[in-house]
Design an enzyme around this catalytic site. Structure first.
Site, short mmCIF file in Angstrom:
data_model
loop_
_atom_site.label_atom_id
_atom_site.label_comp_id
_atom_site.label_asym_id
_atom_site.label_seq_id
_atom_site.Cartn_x
_atom_site.Cartn_y
_atom_site.Cartn_z
N SER A 39 57.78 -26.54 -20.38
CA SER A 39 57.47 -27.32 -19.21
C SER A 39 56.49 -26.23 -18.50
O SER A 39 57.08 -25.24 -18.35
CB SER A 39 59.06 -27.50 -18.55
OG SER A 39 58.88 -27.76 -17.15
N SER B 21 56.86 -26.32 -15.18
CA SER B 21 57.65 -26.29 -13.90
C SER B 21 57.95 -24.84 -13.22
O SER B 21 58.03 -24.57 -12.16
CB SER B 21 58.89 -27.21 -13.80
OG SER B 21 58.35 -28.35 -13.87
N THR C 25 64.19 -33.78 -16.61
CA THR C 25 63.36 -34.40 -17.43
C THR C 25 63.63 -34.96 -18.38
O THR C 25 65.06 -34.95 -18.70
CB THR C 25 61.97 -33.24 -17.43
OG1 THR C 25 60.90 -34.02 -18.12
CG2 THR C 25 62.39 -32.05 -18.37
N LYS D 137 66.75 -38.14 -17.38
CA LYS D 137 66.51 -38.95 -16.11
C LYS D 137 67.51 -39.96 -15.68
O LYS D 137 67.94 -40.10 -14.59
CB LYS D 137 64.88 -39.33 -15.83
CG LYS D 137 64.10 -38.19 -15.71
CD LYS D 137 62.86 -38.68 -15.47
CE LYS D 137 61.56 -37.52 -15.31
NZ LYS D 137 60.22 -37.96 -15.11
N ASP E 169 58.95 -38.85 -8.53
CA ASP E 169 57.97 -39.28 -9.55
C ASP E 169 57.03 -40.28 -8.66
O ASP E 169 55.59 -40.28 -8.81
CB ASP E 169 58.44 -39.84 -10.57
CG ASP E 169 58.78 -38.57 -11.86
OD1 ASP E 169 58.26 -37.54 -11.44
OD2 ASP E 169 59.54 -38.89 -12.34
N ALA F 115 54.91 -48.69 -20.48
CA ALA F 115 56.28 -49.14 -19.86
C ALA F 115 57.51 -48.26 -19.83
O ALA F 115 58.56 -48.88 -19.96
CB ALA F 115 56.43 -50.36 -20.65
N GLY G 177 59.22 -44.47 -18.34
CA GLY G 177 59.83 -44.08 -16.97
C GLY G 177 58.58 -43.75 -15.89
O GLY G 177 58.79 -44.11 -14.95
N ARG H 169 52.40 -51.39 -25.94
CA ARG H 169 52.33 -51.77 -27.43
C ARG H 169 53.51 -52.58 -27.83
O ARG H 169 53.47 -53.49 -28.59
CB ARG H 169 52.24 -50.47 -28.10
CG ARG H 169 53.26 -49.54 -28.24
CD ARG H 169 53.05 -48.33 -29.12
NE ARG H 169 54.41 -47.43 -29.02
CZ ARG H 169 54.41 -46.36 -29.65
NH1 ARG H 169 53.34 -45.95 -30.44
NH2 ARG H 169 55.62 -45.59 -29.46
N LYS I 205 58.64 -54.65 -23.79
CA LYS I 205 59.01 -53.83 -22.90
C LYS I 205 58.30 -53.88 -21.53
O LYS I 205 58.70 -53.85 -20.42
CB LYS I 205 58.81 -52.01 -23.41
CG LYS I 205 59.82 -51.84 -24.41
CD LYS I 205 59.56 -50.41 -24.80
CE LYS I 205 60.90 -50.16 -25.89
NZ LYS I 205 60.45 -49.07 -26.69
N LEU J 246 47.89 -39.79 -16.48
CA LEU J 246 49.35 -39.11 -16.07
C LEU J 246 49.40 -37.96 -16.83
O LEU J 246 50.14 -36.91 -16.57
CB LEU J 246 50.38 -39.92 -16.11
CG LEU J 246 50.34 -41.14 -15.02
CD1 LEU J 246 51.69 -41.58 -14.88
CD2 LEU J 246 49.96 -40.49 -13.64
P1 NAP Z 1 58.23 -42.60 -21.78
O1 NAP Z 1 59.46 -42.98 -20.86
O2 NAP Z 1 58.88 -42.28 -23.24
O3 NAP Z 1 57.40 -43.87 -21.91
C1 NAP Z 1 56.12 -43.61 -22.76
C2 NAP Z 1 55.31 -45.11 -22.88
O4 NAP Z 1 54.37 -44.92 -23.61
C3 NAP Z 1 56.17 -45.93 -23.57
O5 NAP Z 1 56.17 -47.39 -23.05
C4 NAP Z 1 55.85 -46.00 -25.03
O6 NAP Z 1 56.07 -47.11 -25.79
C5 NAP Z 1 54.59 -45.84 -24.67
N1 NAP Z 1 53.68 -45.05 -25.82
C6 NAP Z 1 54.21 -43.96 -26.61
N2 NAP Z 1 53.40 -43.69 -27.49
C7 NAP Z 1 52.44 -44.64 -27.55
C8 NAP Z 1 51.35 -44.96 -28.30
N3 NAP Z 1 50.82 -44.12 -29.52
N4 NAP Z 1 50.51 -45.84 -27.77
C9 NAP Z 1 50.67 -46.67 -26.85
N5 NAP Z 1 51.88 -46.60 -26.09
C10 NAP Z 1 52.72 -45.68 -26.50
O7 NAP Z 1 57.47 -41.40 -21.36
P2 NAP Z 1 57.16 -41.08 -19.66
O8 NAP Z 1 58.10 -40.32 -19.09
O9 NAP Z 1 56.99 -42.25 -18.89
O10 NAP Z 1 56.01 -40.30 -19.56
C11 NAP Z 1 54.77 -40.97 -20.20
C12 NAP Z 1 53.40 -39.86 -20.03
O11 NAP Z 1 53.52 -39.70 -18.57
C13 NAP Z 1 53.84 -38.64 -20.68
O12 NAP Z 1 52.57 -38.15 -21.32
C14 NAP Z 1 54.18 -37.70 -19.55
O13 NAP Z 1 53.87 -36.39 -19.74
C15 NAP Z 1 53.32 -38.33 -18.38
N6 NAP Z 1 53.84 -37.65 -17.17
C16 NAP Z 1 53.15 -37.17 -16.34
C17 NAP Z 1 53.67 -36.80 -15.08
C18 NAP Z 1 52.87 -35.90 -14.16
O14 NAP Z 1 53.49 -35.23 -13.38
N7 NAP Z 1 51.66 -35.92 -14.38
C19 NAP Z 1 54.93 -37.06 -14.68
C20 NAP Z 1 55.78 -37.97 -15.60
C21 NAP Z 1 55.27 -38.34 -16.73
P3 NAP Z 1 57.34 -47.26 -26.75
O15 NAP Z 1 58.40 -47.69 -25.60
O16 NAP Z 1 56.90 -48.54 -27.44
O17 NAP Z 1 57.31 -45.94 -27.50
#
Ligand code: NAP
Length: 515
Positions: free
Chosen positions: A250, A252, A302, A306, A342, A366, A368, A389, A393, A450
């Site tokens: 992380s 952070s 994280t 969450k 967030d 789709a 968090g 995908r 969801k 993101l």
């Molecule tokens: P999450 O809850 O696991 O959700 C990820 C989403 O992406 C799910 O819908 C997942 O689909 C989909 N996904 C995963 N692998 C994929 C692929 N190969 N092709 C297409 N879709 C795919 O994760 P999250 O917390 O939302 O985080 C998502 C991204 O945002 C991460 O990279 C995270 O680092 C980033 N993020 C950045 C910040 C920032 O401060 N910049 C803050 C939060 C998150 P499935 O459900 O089908 O697996």
């Protein structure tokens, strides 16, 4: 060399495990810039005759910081098989003649005692790679029955709550006026490496360089000194940290600790690798039940905690409740408040660039982050569609927010002006590439990524090539962290300091990942 370390509050010890006398000497010189003392792992040397001692004088001559010598048996993690009598003689005689301390396993005390070691230079240690001591009190009695200047207990923490045994041992030693080193190894035990000195640990170990750790969970001396500032942490220091699993990657801690240092406030931010959330809250968080007397003030939350953390709060903010997720905990006396930064954090960089009212925005993914972004976009009057995908969801978010939902593979037919990637595609350690083809980005006005590690993803490169404005995920990372900082400290976060720290951390991470 004789240096009095007794009055120093925290001692940072660089562990040196080099193959040759010359490289160990060079490392000892480098260590003086980042550490208060060094431990030389003689068992890693391959160019010496363990039957003689003269090379040790050469190694230690002219050193600028005190040195501990140790030579572990292979069973205790040593690299070179040296018979016990020879090893112990090397350490006892080496400390009498040159080193400031020798570290010998307590189980070999009798062997050492026969050689009449210098009592003020003896460290007696106990290592357990199997797990935490079942009975710290018994273990304490067992190792301290033998006289030594310092006793040491190092064990593998299988869970963060195992770290409590190290703090328990340190309290016992303090009550008895004894010097002790207590370390819980492994990423779940990292808090003992950072807070240990404030609880009286004689020293804390660090590696000289990233990738050269001599034990699991070891941080670098630079991190301990400059980022965590172990020399200034006391038991009164306000503590914050990030709960996750895994959590050692992380950004952070780098961001928040840099911000605390820049404002000159007595706070420290630690990684908390948590597997069992309930056990962690009982043992270390809830003021009524916790078994560590620390000034815990706040936590980031994280993946994967969450959602699960929500019912553990006394109070949950409207935004956290709306998203069903808490990413920030404020410890206010005996109450725990759950917040979510967030959504607001995701919107800060967008609000700076465009007015979202009436804009069509496509959110990819789709999970968090998608949920937080969608809530923020709708709050600003944008027209939102989600692409995932797993279309079921996307449909769930459609039902929750009343938005359009589609398959990710149909994205090319979308006419959205703004595209936001909330999938981990392109993130270090995840699937490489971009979630959508470059051609599908043509004629969009803004692409918001993101993913923040790496800062420059394939999606962002494609977006620029296709003539779109491109916004990196580091902006959200810093914005959501700045909001957390304000919730905990009541102070405005030094944004540029946090941004620089995050950038530096990401570039160092990518360097160490590629070596
Ligand atoms: P999450 O809850 O696991 O959700 C990820 C989403 O992406 C799910 O819908 C997942 O689909 C989909 N996904 C995963 N692998 C994929 C692929 N190969 N092709 C297409 N879709 C795919 O994760 P999250 O917390 O939302 O985080 C998502 C991204 O945002 C991460 O990279 C995270 O680092 C980033 N993020 C950045 C910040 C920032 O401060 N910049 C803050 C939060 C998150 P499935 O459900 O089908 O697996």
């Amino acid at each position: 060399m004789s240096v009095d370390l007794t009055n120093q509050r925290a001692r940072l010890c660089a562990v040196i495990a080099e193959p040759t006398v010359e490289s160990a000497r060079a490392a000892l010189n480098r260590a003086a810039a980042v550490a208060d003392l060094a431990e030389l792992r003689l068992d890693s040397l391959v160019d010496v005759d363990f039957a003689s001692l003269d090379w040790l004088g050469r190694l230690l001559e002219g050193r600028q910081i005190p040195a501990i010598i140790t030579c572990r048996s292979v069973e205790e993690g040593g690299l070179n098989q040296v018979e016990d009598p020879r090893r112990i003689r090397l350490l006892v005689e080496g400390a009498k003649r040159w080193a400031d301390y020798c570290d010998i396993e307590a189980r070999h005390y009798q062997l050492a005692a026969a050689l009449r070691p210098e009592p003020s230079k003896l460290i007696l240690s106990h290592h357990d790679f199997g797990g935490a001591p079942a009975n710290p009190s018994e273990l304490y009695g067992a190792i301290t029955q033998f006289p030594a200047a310092v006793h040491k207990v190092s064990f593998l923490a299988r869970s963060i709550t195992d770290s409590l045994a190290a703090f328990d041992l340190l309290e016992r030693a303090r009550d008895k006026g004894r010097q002790l080193i207590a370390v819980a190894m492994g990423s779940a035990g990292v808090i003992t490496r950072i807070l240990g000195p404030a609880w009286g640990s004689f020293l804390t170990y660090g590696s000289l360089e990233a990738g050269r750790e001599s034990a699991p969970g070891q941080l670098t001396c630079r991190e301990l000194k400059d980022s965590y500032r172990v020399h200034s942490i006391t038991r009164e220091t306000s503590i914050a940290g990030v709960i996750g699993n895994p959590v050692m990657h992380s950004a952070s801690p780098a961001m928040h600790n840099a911000a605390f240092a820049a404002l000159g406030i007595d706070w420290a931010y630690l990684p908390f690798e948590v597997d069992d959330l309930g056990a962690f809250f009982d043992a270390l968080v809830y003021p009524a039940s916790r078994r560590l007397d620390w000034n815990l003030r706040g936590m980031s939350v994280t993946i994967p905690h969450k959602t699960a953390v929500v019912p553990l709060m006394d109070e949950v903010s409207d935004s956290a409740r709306a998203m069903g997720a808490v990413n920030t905990v404020v410890v206010d006396g005996s109450r725990l408040e759950g917040h979510n930064t967030d959504m607001a954090g995701a919107m800060v960089p967008l609000d700076r660039l465009i007015d979202l009212t009436g804009r069509t925005c496509a959110v990819l993914g789709a999970g968090g982050a998608a949920r937080a972004v969608i809530a923020g976009l709708l709050e600003r009057g944008a027209v939102v569609e989600v692409y995932a995908r797993d279309v079921s969801k996307a449909f769930a978010l459609r039902d929750l927010f009343g938005i359009e939902a589609n398959r990710l593979s149909d994205f090319e037919s979308s006419s959205s002006q703004v595209v936001i990637n909330a999938t981990p595609v392109g993130m270090r350690g995840h699937e490489s590439g971009s979630p959508v083809p470059a051609t599908a980005l043509r004629d969009r006005s803004l692409v918001y990524e993101l993913v923040y590690n790496p800062i420059e993803t394939e999606l962002l490169r494609d977006a620029r090539r296709m003539g779109c404005r491109a916004l990196s995920g580091i902006e959200m990372l810093v914005a959501q962290a700045a909001l957390q900082f304000k919730l905990w400290t009541g102070l405005d976060a030094p944004i540029e300091v946090m941004q620089d720290a995050a950038q530096k951390w990401i570039s160092e991470e990518s360097k160490s990942a590629s070596t």
